[in-house]
Design a protein around this motif. Structure first.
Motif, short mmCIF file in Angstrom:
data_model
loop_
_atom_site.label_atom_id
_atom_site.label_comp_id
_atom_site.label_asym_id
_atom_site.label_seq_id
_atom_site.Cartn_x
_atom_site.Cartn_y
_atom_site.Cartn_z
N ALA A 38 -8.35 2.69 -4.04
CA ALA A 38 -8.20 3.49 -3.01
C ALA A 38 -9.00 3.74 -2.03
O ALA A 38 -9.88 4.19 -1.99
CB ALA A 38 -7.56 5.08 -4.40
N GLU A 39 -8.92 4.34 -1.00
CA GLU A 39 -10.16 4.81 0.28
C GLU A 39 -9.19 6.20 0.76
O GLU A 39 -7.97 6.71 1.10
CB GLU A 39 -9.53 3.79 1.03
N PHE A 40 -10.15 6.38 1.71
CA PHE A 40 -9.23 7.49 2.94
C PHE A 40 -10.08 7.73 3.69
O PHE A 40 -11.24 7.30 3.76
CB PHE A 40 -9.49 8.74 2.41
N LEU A 41 -9.25 7.92 4.99
CA LEU A 41 -10.16 8.04 6.54
C LEU A 41 -10.06 9.07 6.76
O LEU A 41 -8.89 9.98 6.87
CB LEU A 41 -8.85 6.45 7.22
N SER A 42 -11.23 9.65 7.47
CA SER A 42 -11.49 10.93 7.99
C SER A 42 -12.67 10.68 9.10
O SER A 42 -13.16 9.76 8.98
CB SER A 42 -11.52 12.19 6.78
N ASN B 151 -11.78 13.87 -3.06
CA ASN B 151 -12.00 14.49 -4.85
C ASN B 151 -10.78 13.25 -5.88
O ASN B 151 -11.14 12.85 -6.15
CB ASN B 151 -11.04 15.62 -5.01
N GLN B 152 -9.54 13.10 -4.80
CA GLN B 152 -8.50 12.32 -5.72
C GLN B 152 -9.03 10.63 -5.13
O GLN B 152 -8.91 10.40 -6.57
CB GLN B 152 -7.09 12.03 -4.70
N VAL B 153 -9.90 10.61 -4.53
CA VAL B 153 -10.30 8.75 -4.25
C VAL B 153 -10.79 8.32 -5.23
O VAL B 153 -10.92 7.74 -5.53
CB VAL B 153 -10.40 8.61 -3.42
N LYS C 247 -5.18 0.17 -3.09
CA LYS C 247 -3.41 0.89 -2.89
C LYS C 247 -2.77 1.65 -3.10
O LYS C 247 -1.46 1.43 -2.37
CB LYS C 247 -3.00 0.18 -4.51
N LEU C 248 -4.34 2.90 -2.87
CA LEU C 248 -3.51 4.02 -1.79
C LEU C 248 -4.87 4.43 -0.43
O LEU C 248 -5.82 4.12 -1.20
CB LEU C 248 -3.74 4.98 -3.09
N LEU C 249 -4.44 4.42 -0.08
CA LEU C 249 -4.81 5.13 1.66
C LEU C 249 -4.10 6.29 1.59
O LEU C 249 -3.21 6.78 1.85
CB LEU C 249 -4.44 4.01 2.70
N TYR C 250 -5.16 7.38 1.78
CA TYR C 250 -5.20 8.25 1.96
C TYR C 250 -5.91 8.73 3.76
O TYR C 250 -6.65 8.39 4.10
CB TYR C 250 -6.03 9.40 0.97
N ILE D 172 0.96 -1.74 0.12
CA ILE D 172 -0.08 0.31 -0.03
C ILE D 172 0.62 1.39 0.05
O ILE D 172 2.42 1.20 0.62
CB ILE D 172 -1.20 0.04 1.42
N VAL D 173 0.20 2.44 -1.00
CA VAL D 173 1.34 3.54 -1.03
C VAL D 173 0.07 3.98 0.11
O VAL D 173 -1.23 4.64 0.04
CB VAL D 173 0.98 4.27 -1.73
N LEU D 174 0.61 4.98 1.36
CA LEU D 174 0.37 5.77 2.12
C LEU D 174 0.48 7.15 1.69
O LEU D 174 1.26 7.61 2.00
CB LEU D 174 0.64 5.76 3.57
N VAL D 175 -0.45 8.21 1.92
CA VAL D 175 -1.06 8.90 1.30
C VAL D 175 -1.25 9.96 2.08
O VAL D 175 -2.66 10.18 2.74
CB VAL D 175 -1.20 9.87 -0.05
N ILE D 176 -0.44 10.88 3.02
CA ILE D 176 -0.80 12.47 3.62
C ILE D 176 -1.21 13.37 3.23
O ILE D 176 0.04 14.05 2.66
CB ILE D 176 0.76 11.74 5.02
N SER D 177 -2.67 13.90 3.43
CA SER D 177 -2.98 14.89 2.88
C SER D 177 -3.34 16.13 3.98
O SER D 177 -4.16 14.91 5.19
CB SER D 177 -3.66 14.63 1.50
#
Length: 270
Positions: A46-50, A34-36, A73-76, A21-26
């Motif tokens: 891709a997913e995001f946690l918030s 928007n990106q997910v 594959k991508l987690l924001y 997994i690529v961890l993306v910190i934003s």
């Protein structure tokens, strides 16, 4: 690299070819959403946690991360979440199973106290370098003078990093300055400019929330489809404004600089 220069591809493409997994910190939830959404539309998991996610969605994401073979594959995530003990434990488990491929830090200028948008929680990200010494760390920003660059490298404990820079000049952007004090009616001037531009999506930045609400009211009275977007609105309202703007149901968004940033990124094609 400038906004719209393709910085997000620097971690999105590796996510497709690397194991794990690529961890993306934003820093912006709206930008993550928007990106997910954009990635999912292209078939990229891709997913995001918030805080805006429902408990059900969060549980599904955590179940996937805890599985032997995560589909994500991508987690924001936000820098605030990265700093929590529970999430660090989650990353440690992924790392121990060889499933943490890359850490990408978006809006990296937020790390620096010399930056224009400093976020204290970004300083805590440096612990990831010690926690995962052999995992590549990528820091990206469209705005970092040499002093900020040096501070980011130092804060993240990067060792002899490769530094790639591009010009911030955007030849496709036209700049025009109008002096507010010389205008007879500021609201009429903005309204006429929007109407003369046709039915195009637009963003107006204001320095204060009250100014956003005030301008939105005046433009609405002129028959212009618009909505305010700032931190004074709850997450559900902000998400609705974003969806309406992206779907062209709302022509104009009047936003504070920080919260309007995600709209600008989308407008630039990211």
């Amino acid at each position: 690299m400038p906004t719209g220069g393709g910085k997000s591809m620097c971690y999105q493409i590796p996510a497709l070819v690397k194991t794990g997994i690529v961890l993306v910190i934003s820093p912006l939830i709206a930008l993550m959403e928007n990106q997910v959404t954009s990635l999912k539309s292209k078939g990229i998991p891709a997913e995001f946690l918030s805080s805006t996610q429902t408990t059900h969605n969060k549980n599904k994401i955590h179940e996937d991360l805890d599985s032997g073979n995560p589909s994500i594959k991508l987690l924001y995530v936000t820098p605030e979440l990265v700093a929590t003990y529970g999430f660090k434990e989650k990353l440690t488990k992924l790392y121990s199973r060889g499933l943490l491929g890359l850490v990408a830090i978006d809006e990296a200028h937020c790390i620096s106290t010399w930056g224009h948008d400093f976020r204290p929680s970004y300083r805590k990200i440096s612990s990831l370098r010690k926690q995962f010494p052999d995992i590549p760390i990528l820091a990206l920003t469209a705005t970092a003078v040499p002093k900020v660059q040096k501070d980011v490298i130092s804060s993240l404990c990067l060792q002899n990093p490769v530094i790639l820079k591009a010009s911030f000049n955007r030849p496709n952007i036209f700049y025009e300055v109008r002096y507010k004090d010389l205008l007879d009616d500021v609201y009429a001037d903005i309204s006429n400019l929007l109407k003369s531009s046709g039915n195009v999506c637009s963003i107006i930045y204001c320095l204060e929330r009250a100014a956003c609400d005030d301008l939105t009211m005046h433009l609405s009275e002129q028959g212009i489809s618009c909505a305010a977007y700032h931190a004074g609105l709850n997450s559900k309202v902000r998400s609705a404004v974003l969806d309406d703007w992206l779907s062209s149901r709302t022509q104009v968004v009047v936003a504070t600089v920080a919260f309007g940033y995600s709209f600008f990124l989308h407008l630039s094609g990211i």
